[in-house]
Design an enzyme around this catalytic site. Structure first.
Site, PDB file in Angstrom:
ATOM      1  N   ASP A 372     -16.595  24.117  38.055  1.00 11.39           N
ATOM      2  CA  ASP A 372     -17.644  24.052  39.077  1.00 11.39           C
ATOM      3  C   ASP A 372     -18.664  25.139  38.777  1.00 11.39           C
ATOM      4  OD1 ASP A 372     -19.036  23.795  41.722  1.00 11.39           O
ATOM      5  OD2 ASP A 372     -17.356  22.451  42.106  1.00 11.39           O
ATOM      6  N   HIS A 435     -22.859  20.837  39.989  1.00 15.30           N
ATOM      7  CA  HIS A 435     -21.692  21.732  40.041  1.00 15.30           C
ATOM      8  C   HIS A 435     -21.234  22.116  38.637  1.00 15.30           C
ATOM      9  CE1 HIS A 435     -20.921  21.639  44.373  1.00 15.30           C
ATOM     10  NE2 HIS A 435     -21.286  20.366  44.340  1.00 15.30           N
ATOM     11  N   GLU A 499     -23.424  15.570  45.038  1.00 15.77           N
ATOM     12  CA  GLU A 499     -24.348  16.634  45.431  1.00 15.77           C
ATOM     13  C   GLU A 499     -25.347  17.035  44.349  1.00 15.77           C
ATOM     14  OE1 GLU A 499     -22.037  18.939  48.965  1.00 15.77           O
ATOM     15  OE2 GLU A 499     -21.460  19.553  46.972  1.00 15.77           O
TER      16      GLU A 499
HETATM   17  C1  ACM Z   1     -17.542  17.170  47.874  1.00 18.69           C
HETATM   18  O1  ACM Z   1     -16.939  17.563  48.891  1.00 18.69           O
HETATM   19  N1  ACM Z   1     -18.630  17.823  47.447  1.00 18.69           N
HETATM   20  C2  ACM Z   1     -17.117  15.998  47.138  1.00 18.69           C
END
Ligand code: ACM
Ligand code: ZN
Length: 715
Positions: A372, A435, A499
């Site tokens: 991440d 991420h 995201e």
């Molecule tokens: C997530 O909770 N960003 C998949």
């Protein structure tokens, strides 16, 4: 090596200048700069300590700051501070803590207040303390001496798993009232008989509840009468698990009783309705467990383990088994828990501990979020800088502690084999295109413009993404997936996908490589957001094709509403609270399956009650036990929908606010019991009040074994 002495002296004194004990004395920690809190080795507070504070603000209470912000603190002196209570979980799993003087006037020490404070050697419980909560000092493995100045009531497991504790002094005139379980597994300081515990339930307490359960009349059999365990070679693994259980939980010992004459039989019956189905029969003639495959037999053995627990979960019924008939099979094929070693590294030894705990509740998949923005935790041979430069998380929000660690390929392969013995698959996640700041930090060419970016030290979403416009990005993704293929034998690989569009893939707009790719793909401008999502689709399509068609794996990804089209053969995770219907509709339109993990039922990193850990976070809502139990795996639809569209259920344990491995199980249980039951049991046997009755022995069993669980639903 020869070192010039004055230089050595200088180097050592410089080092000690930064590492000498820092002492912090204050009325309160609020307002003290984070760096000072983080550097402090000794803290003395002198004010009135509040047990509660406004929620989700920076720092939180003094207690929360002592635990999470003052992460190096060895010595805490509260002898001139005042407080009514030491709150539940006050210093949960603070492995550095060596000494603490408790505040004046304190009446109560909360549950798990010092759980796994395993450098603490002595504790003086002031005369004012009236109550010590459940598991308050459990797993304080170096605790040698406890002094009771008064006569508190001491709860279950309060000093459990403290093998060094040999010196317990009662100095006051009264005698503390110890639960018979207070010193469980520590030593027999007080010789109470566990038989004295109340019998709480006469019905078996099984989680998840089986599809068919019939308790028989009359006698079952005695373990001492069992002469042998019969099993075909194909069930050698299951037989070994069974023998370990029998040794731990019964007085089975064929050599000790020449009159033993009964058998336990493990068998496979491929005509059972599901490979994971099993039938368990205990009669006066012995025990049989028949499974649709070795997995079914294994789940039957896990059920047997639960049948052997007494109604308090604090010991095994060692001598006999009452007659019982169980027919059982899973409702859904994948029952998953996701953990996040990227944000908070989970050492391999701790990861291994999770496997048998999860298997007991028939979870069959562990999903590892391996990379991440904050760190990259998996060795990739072709890209060594990922772990050399980017495997230490430097801090997280107000917790400035570094968090190093990564898994080597060798140890991960061994872990995958180990998990397989528990019929658990390990699903790796390569998060993309968002991420990914840690990877970009190690290899700047992966992002647009090749900019050098620092590792991220706060939660939330970065606008720094992998650049789809450069062929080397796709090559990187393929190379990593190729290495993962041989390590993780599971048929699934998770590709993230979440995201990247919030904010809307902004850094692709200004990238000449991305714009060039758009022209090449003939992406006619609609609007910036839609165009950029089509770039994500390009990256995903290429990756999915490679993963599915060349590596033979099923791609998984987090559903995002902008991501309209997806190739067949994928599994999409419905995770955003309130958007599950949208995810399901989109999956149906694309002919792909859905993994249910909606935030409103399955995000166990959220606190379970207001004020529960994590007390300070990015604004997470409360997810109660009842809400977790309320997950409907058919999502209001019929059986054929469930069969055709739902792939499984997953619970997530994102690691931003979970800052020790012990806190993973704390966040997971008891809500994980609810998830296990949603994924396994037919609706007709699910009932919340009955579930609350059934989980009690399992909560006790986990605590008995030193596994941290949240008790806040009982408050
Ligand atoms: C997530 O909770 N960003 C998949
Ligand atoms: Zn770009």
């Amino acid at each position: 090596m020869k070192i010039f002495r004055p230089l050595l002296w200088l180097a050592l004194s410089l080092m000690s200048a930064t590492t000498t004990a820092q002492t912090l004395t204050a009325e309160h920690l609020a307002g003290i700069p984070l760096e000072e809190c983080a550097a402090a080795r000794s803290v003395k507070l002198t004010g009135q300590l509040a047990a509660t504070a406004p929620w989700s603000n920076r720092g939180g209470t003094d207690w929360r700051q002592l635990r999470d912000v003052c992460w190096q603190v060895r010595h805490i002196d509260l002898s001139e501070a005042q407080a009514d209570v030491v709150p539940d979980n006050a210093l949960h799993s603070r492995h550095h803590l060596q000494s603490i003087l408790l505040p004046q006037g304190v009446r109560e020490i909360g549950s798990q207040a010092f759980f796994a404070c395993d450098s603490l050697e002595e504790i003086v419980i002031p005369a004012t303390v009236e109550r010590i909560g459940q598991s308050a000092f459990s797993q304080c493995r170096r605790l040698k001496r406890v002094v009771f100045e008064g006569a508190p009531v001491v709860g279950d497991f309060a000093f459990a798993g403290c093998p060094a504790l040999t010196d317990v002094k009662v100095q006051g005139s009264g005698r503390p009232q110890f639960s018979v379980l207070a010193f469980y597994g520590t030593r027999s300081i007080y010789e109470e008989d566990l038989m004295d515990l109340d019998t709480l339930s006469t019905q078996p307490c099984l989680v998840p509840q089986p599809a068919v359960l019939r308790c028989g009349e009359g006698d079952g059999f005695e373990w001492a009468d069992i002469k042998q365990v019969r099993a075909p070679k194909s069930l050698a693994n299951e037989r070994a698990h069974l023998l370990t259980l029998l040794e731990e939980a019964t007085n089975f010992d064929p050599k000790a009783n020449p009159k033993a004459h009964l058998s336990i039989t493990l068998a496979i019956d491929a005509s059972l309705p599901d490979a994971e189905a099993y039938v368990l029969d205990a009669t006066a003639e012995g025990l049989t467990i028949t499974g649709g495959s070795p997995a079914g037999v294994f789940w039957g053995i896990m059920t047997l383990r639960q049948l052997l627990l007494d109604s308090n979960g604090t010991r095994y019924d060692r001598y006999s088994l009452a007659p019982i008939h169980i027919e059982d099979q899973p409702r859904l094929h994948i029952r998953e828990v996701m953990v996040d070693p990227a944000r908070t590294f989970i050492p391999m030894s701790e990861l291994r501990k999770l496997v048998p705990v999860l298997a007991q509740y028939k979870f069959n998949a562990l999903h590892l979020h391996l990379s991440d923005d904050q760190a990259w935790r998996m060795e990739v041979k072709k890209y060594p800088l990922l772990t050399q430069k980017a495997s230490t998380r430097l801090g997280m929000d107000d917790m400035l502690m570094p968090n190093p660690g990564y898994y080597t390929q060798k140890e991960m392969k061994e872990f995958v084999r180990y998990a397989a013995q528990y019929h658990m698959i390990v699903i790796p996640e390569l998060e993309m295109p968002g991420h990914e700041v840690a990877a970009i930090h190690a290899y700047p060419h992966l992002t647009c413009g090749g900019v050098q970016v620092p590792m991220r030290t706060i939660c939330g979403v970065s606008n720094e993404l992998l650049c789809p416009g450069k062929p080397s990005t796709l090559q990187f993704v393929k190379d990593v997936l190729k290495e993962y293929k041989d390590i993780f034998t599971a048929p699934y690989v998770h590709l993230g996908g979440d995201e990247a569009g919030m904010p809307p893939l902004g850094n692709w707009t200004n990238c000449s490589d991305c714009q060039q790719l758009k022209r090449q793909l003939g992406i006619a401008p609609v609007d910036q957001r839609a165009d950029n999502w089509r770039l994500q689709k390009y990256l995903f399509d290429e990756t999915i094709t490679y993963l599915r068609d060349e590596l033979g794996k099923t791609p998984m990804y987090w559903y995002e509403p902008d991501f309209k089209e997806i190739q067949s053969g994928c599994v999409t995770f419905a995770w955003r609270g309130g958007q599950t219907n949208m995810a399901i509709e989109s999956a149906q339109q694309n002919g792909v399956k859905v993994m249910l993990c909606p935030g409103d039922h399955c995000y166990f990193d959220y606190p379970m009650t207001r004020g529960d850990m994590p007390e300070v976070n990015w604004g997470m809502p409360v997810l109660s036990l009842k809400a977790a139990y309320g997950l409907d795996p058919a999502w209001g639809h019929d059986e054929s929908f469930e069969r055709e569209t739902i792939f499984g259920v997953a619970g997530t344990l994102w690691g931003e606010s979970i800052n020790s491995p012990e806190r993973i199980t704390y966040q997971l249980f008891p809500r994980g019991f609810a998830l296990a039951e949603a994924g396994w049991s037919p609706q007709s046997v699910r009932q919340y009040e009955d579930f609350l009755r059934r989980i009690h022995p399992h909560m006790m069993d986990l605590q008995r074994r030193g596994v941290s669980v949240s008790l806040q639903h009982l408050r």
